[in-house]
Design an enzyme around this catalytic site. Structure first.
Site, PDB file in Angstrom:
ATOM      1  N   ARG A  98      -5.520  10.898  -5.369  1.00 19.69           N
ATOM      2  CA  ARG A  98      -5.203  12.076  -4.546  1.00 19.69           C
ATOM      3  C   ARG A  98      -4.786  13.253  -5.433  1.00 19.69           C
ATOM      4  NH1 ARG A  98      -4.486  11.995   0.594  1.00 19.69           N
ATOM      5  NH2 ARG A  98      -3.950   9.772   0.610  1.00 19.69           N
TER       6      ARG A  98
ATOM      7  N   GLU B 223     -11.196   5.647  -5.030  1.00 19.66           N
ATOM      8  CA  GLU B 223     -11.379   6.579  -3.913  1.00 19.66           C
ATOM      9  C   GLU B 223     -10.777   7.930  -4.254  1.00 19.66           C
ATOM     10  OE1 GLU B 223      -8.255   6.954  -0.624  1.00 19.66           O
ATOM     11  OE2 GLU B 223      -8.561   4.788  -0.705  1.00 19.66           O
TER      12      GLU B 223
ATOM     13  N   THR C 122      -8.909   9.236   3.190  1.00 23.15           N
ATOM     14  CA  THR C 122      -8.527  10.228   4.185  1.00 23.15           C
ATOM     15  C   THR C 122      -9.762  10.763   4.904  1.00 23.15           C
ATOM     16  OG1 THR C 122      -6.775  10.829   2.611  1.00 23.15           O
ATOM     17  CG2 THR C 122      -6.864  12.081   4.629  1.00 23.15           C
TER      18      THR C 122
ATOM     19  N   LYS D 136      -6.962  -1.672   5.989  1.00 22.77           N
ATOM     20  CA  LYS D 136      -5.975  -1.054   5.110  1.00 22.77           C
ATOM     21  C   LYS D 136      -4.658  -1.044   5.870  1.00 22.77           C
ATOM     22  CE  LYS D 136      -4.772   3.658   3.683  1.00 22.77           C
ATOM     23  NZ  LYS D 136      -5.293   5.045   3.562  1.00 22.77           N
TER      24      LYS D 136
ATOM     25  N   GLY E 207       3.745   2.563  -0.500  1.00 21.67           N
ATOM     26  CA  GLY E 207       5.025   1.938  -0.816  1.00 21.67           C
ATOM     27  C   GLY E 207       4.926   0.594  -1.502  1.00 21.67           C
TER      28      GLY E 207
ATOM     29  N   GLY F 175      -1.734   4.703  -5.102  1.00 18.86           N
ATOM     30  CA  GLY F 175      -1.899   6.140  -5.217  1.00 18.86           C
ATOM     31  C   GLY F 175      -0.984   6.741  -6.253  1.00 18.86           C
TER      32      GLY F 175
END
Length: 203
Positions: free
Chosen positions: A11, A34, A63, A123, A153, A173
């Site tokens: 991201r 991704e 997303t 997911k 988390g 991420g």
């Protein structure tokens, strides 16, 4: 392909750095990547990754919220669609184009809806709100052998309890990449993640 069920979530990555970061990930054994669509010029980054690593990695988008975006991901060479929610229209569009579908779920109802719509796995998001105990309860009723990824988390320090109850993989991420991280930062974090995953799986 390494066989490790780790999805790197980049991201905020930019096109001018994405191939170098992708190479670092592959070098340590992470071959599922991704690019979330709320990243700068995300479709360009997906195209660059797909062109560079189509034979050695599964490249996709995160997303993903609409069937229209699914089509754009496919046009860039993407092979995987990951979403934060369970949208049957997105799942069906993904499968119609022959891509892997991993929608976000939080409840057994959403998980069954995802699978009935054709998803390749689920997911668990945000995983911190579900916890290993929550997943264990869900797996008691979900199909045996289903792919499940804990996302949100989770990190190397918490892999073991998730693997212990039967999760098949993780999406990582900010524990792996944040805007401003260089390849050396990503390499070290990726190596730690792979080592923790391997220790948990081999127990």
């Amino acid at each position: 392909m390494s066989g490790r069920e780790i999805i790197a979530i980049l991201r905020g990555v930019r096109p001018n750095e994405v191939v170098a970061i992708g190479q670092v990930l592959l070098d340590v054994g992470i071959d599922k990547i991704e690019v979330p669509l709320n990243s700068p010029e995300a479709f360009e980054s997906i195209a660059l990754l797909a062109d560079a690593f189509h034979d050695s990695a599964v490249i996709g988008a995160g997303t993903v919220l609409t069937p229209q975006d699914v089509v754009k991901v496919h046009q860039q060479g993407g092979a995987m669609v990951v979403s934060p929610d369970c949208n049957p229209d997105v799942i069906k569009a993904t499968k119609a184009l022959g891509m892997l579908s991993y929608p976000g779920v939080f409840t057994p109802t959403e998980a069954f809806t995802a699978l009935r719509s054709g998803a390749d796995g689920i997911k668990l998001f945000p995983a911190s709100g579900i916890g290993p105990a929550g997943l264990a309860a869900m797996l008691a009723v979900l199909p045996t052998g289903m792919r499940s990824y804990a996302v949100g988390g989770v990190g190397p320090d918490s892999f073991a309890p998730w693997i212990g109850v039967g999760v098949t993989g993780f999406g990582i991420g900010t524990g792996l990449f944040k805007p401003g991280f260089g390849t050396a930062d990503v390499a070290k974090r990726a190596a730690d993640i792979v080592a923790a995953y391997d220790r948990g799986i081999l127990k």
